[in-house]
Scaffold this motif. Structure first.
Motif, PDB file in Angstrom:
ATOM      1  N   TYR A 147      37.005  53.388  19.678  1.00  0.00           N
ATOM      2  CA  TYR A 147      38.330  52.898  20.445  1.00  0.00           C
ATOM      3  C   TYR A 147      37.987  52.233  21.813  1.00  0.00           C
ATOM      4  O   TYR A 147      38.983  51.399  22.007  1.00  0.00           O
ATOM      5  CB  TYR A 147      39.166  54.317  20.410  1.00  0.00           C
ATOM      6  N   CYS A 148      37.162  52.859  22.320  1.00  0.00           N
ATOM      7  CA  CYS A 148      36.922  52.119  23.696  1.00  0.00           C
ATOM      8  C   CYS A 148      36.388  50.674  23.605  1.00  0.00           C
ATOM      9  O   CYS A 148      36.579  49.897  24.311  1.00  0.00           O
ATOM     10  CB  CYS A 148      36.134  52.907  24.660  1.00  0.00           C
TER      11      CYS A 148
ATOM     12  N   LEU B 267      38.311  47.652  24.989  1.00  0.00           N
ATOM     13  CA  LEU B 267      37.499  46.816  26.120  1.00  0.00           C
ATOM     14  C   LEU B 267      37.540  45.408  25.562  1.00  0.00           C
ATOM     15  O   LEU B 267      37.583  44.482  26.382  1.00  0.00           O
ATOM     16  CB  LEU B 267      36.229  47.668  26.347  1.00  0.00           C
ATOM     17  N   MET B 268      37.125  45.250  24.482  1.00  0.00           N
ATOM     18  CA  MET B 268      36.897  43.736  23.914  1.00  0.00           C
ATOM     19  C   MET B 268      38.471  42.961  23.624  1.00  0.00           C
ATOM     20  O   MET B 268      38.364  41.898  24.200  1.00  0.00           O
ATOM     21  CB  MET B 268      36.167  43.702  22.590  1.00  0.00           C
ATOM     22  N   MET B 269      39.291  43.921  23.589  1.00  0.00           N
ATOM     23  CA  MET B 269      40.646  43.251  23.560  1.00  0.00           C
ATOM     24  C   MET B 269      41.050  42.787  25.068  1.00  0.00           C
ATOM     25  O   MET B 269      41.579  41.651  25.386  1.00  0.00           O
ATOM     26  CB  MET B 269      41.712  44.290  23.078  1.00  0.00           C
ATOM     27  N   CYS B 270      40.541  43.750  26.097  1.00  0.00           N
ATOM     28  CA  CYS B 270      41.076  43.250  27.328  1.00  0.00           C
ATOM     29  C   CYS B 270      40.158  42.129  27.858  1.00  0.00           C
ATOM     30  O   CYS B 270      40.566  41.207  28.663  1.00  0.00           O
ATOM     31  CB  CYS B 270      40.603  44.658  28.174  1.00  0.00           C
TER      32      CYS B 270
ATOM     33  N   VAL C 210      42.086  52.614  29.454  1.00  0.00           N
ATOM     34  CA  VAL C 210      41.353  52.514  28.182  1.00  0.00           C
ATOM     35  C   VAL C 210      40.491  53.615  27.939  1.00  0.00           C
ATOM     36  O   VAL C 210      40.860  54.354  26.628  1.00  0.00           O
ATOM     37  CB  VAL C 210      40.369  51.175  28.275  1.00  0.00           C
ATOM     38  N   TRP C 211      40.086  54.460  29.071  1.00  0.00           N
ATOM     39  CA  TRP C 211      39.461  55.701  28.643  1.00  0.00           C
ATOM     40  C   TRP C 211      40.483  56.719  28.305  1.00  0.00           C
ATOM     41  O   TRP C 211      40.340  57.589  27.320  1.00  0.00           O
ATOM     42  CB  TRP C 211      38.534  56.193  29.898  1.00  0.00           C
TER      43      TRP C 211
ATOM     44  N   PHE D 246      44.845  51.416  17.673  1.00  0.00           N
ATOM     45  CA  PHE D 246      43.505  51.216  18.210  1.00  0.00           C
ATOM     46  C   PHE D 246      42.590  50.071  17.279  1.00  0.00           C
ATOM     47  O   PHE D 246      41.577  49.531  17.770  1.00  0.00           O
ATOM     48  CB  PHE D 246      42.892  52.370  18.072  1.00  0.00           C
ATOM     49  N   PHE D 247      43.189  49.647  16.250  1.00  0.00           N
ATOM     50  CA  PHE D 247      42.335  48.700  15.327  1.00  0.00           C
ATOM     51  C   PHE D 247      43.221  47.409  15.223  1.00  0.00           C
ATOM     52  O   PHE D 247      42.887  46.127  15.539  1.00  0.00           O
ATOM     53  CB  PHE D 247      41.957  49.285  14.086  1.00  0.00           C
ATOM     54  N   PHE D 248      44.311  47.630  14.457  1.00  0.00           N
ATOM     55  CA  PHE D 248      45.086  46.290  13.980  1.00  0.00           C
ATOM     56  C   PHE D 248      45.859  45.757  15.083  1.00  0.00           C
ATOM     57  O   PHE D 248      45.700  44.407  15.181  1.00  0.00           O
ATOM     58  CB  PHE D 248      46.182  46.858  12.818  1.00  0.00           C
TER      59      PHE D 248
END
Length: 253
Positions: free
Chosen positions: A108-109, A113-116, A147-148, A198-200
């Motif tokens: 999830y993190c 984080l990659m989305m951010c 995020v955390w 958290f994924f899609f």
């Protein structure tokens, strides 16, 4: 079926959990992950936190990404022992919940984080001047804290599930088999609602962000920059964006 907290499962399930894939191949992959991840993420964490003085949003996001991967790697020996021990968990219920929670918290993190990072790069490319006030180190730190918190909230339903069960023809399993009589909403939250969040959703944001970046760099500004140097800069930026997009599907075995 169960008798006095000792459950029975099919021979096919036993063969799978004691098979070559689970007890030899997967532990070998985890060992390889530890050998690569531990030194590299440790080096990355030291570099981003101690060596780089200018704390840009990208540096902050990368340091948190290295931290969460490092924490996950440190708990992998428990998973390796469990599978090498023919799927027989010996560390108790609390340790099993901690391991499974860390496993999913890492995913999830990492994804968030990659989305951010993709949104941060989108702002830097599309709104280079306006976004200077948005893309501060303080705000990036606040985003990482959020995020955390979201990741911890995401694993809360998982912690409510009993995850160790004793089987007389197998041993004690850890998160490989779950109770049938658990709450339906609990299962929906763990295996349906949370993956959507958290994924899609991050996947859509990442695809839109990098598609927009590539469009802005390669199409929209073609008419305004004709010099070779400007064209080369745009191509390099587009290639960097494409390379990061390729690295997005992280392997979580």
């Amino acid at each position: 079926m169960c008798t006095n907290d000792t459950f029975n499962i099919s021979d096919e399930a036993v063969d799978f959990l004691k098979g070559l894939m689970v007890t030899r191949i997967m532990p070998s992959i985890y060992i390889f992950v530890i050998l690569i991840s531990l030194p590299l993420n440790g080096l990355a964490l030291v570099t981003f936190t101690c060596k780089i003085r200018e704390k840009t949003p990208a540096v902050i996001y990368m340091s948190h990404l290295a931290c969460v991967d490092l924490l996950f790697t440190l708990l992998l020996p428990l998973k390796i022992h469990y599978q090498l021990n023919a799927s027989d968990w010996v560390f108790g219920e609390a340790a099993c919940r901690l391991l499974s929670a860390t496993y999913y918290c890492n995913m999830y993190c990492s994804i968030l984080l990659m989305m951010c990072m993709s949104v941060d790069r989108l702002l830097a490319v599309v709104f280079p001047i306006t976004s200077l006030t948005w893309r501060s180190a303080k705000k990036a730190t606040c985003v990482c804290v959020l995020v955390w918190l979201l990741a911890v909230a995401g694993i809360a339903p998982l912690l409510a599930l009993r995850q160790t069960f004793s089987f007389k023809n197998l041993g004690v399993t850890c998160f490989d088999l779950l109770e049938e009589d658990s709450s339906v909403m609990l299962y929906l939250s763990v295996f349906l609602i949370i993956p959507c969040i958290f994924f899609f959703l991050p996947l859509v944001v990442i695809l839109v962000s990098y598609s927009t970046i590539i469009y802005v760099l390669c199409v929209k500004h073609d008419h305004s920059a004709t010099s070779p140097s400007s064209s080369d800069n745009r191509k390099r930026a587009a290639i960097m964006s494409h390379q990061h997009n390729i690295l997005l599907p992280k392997l979580h075995c």
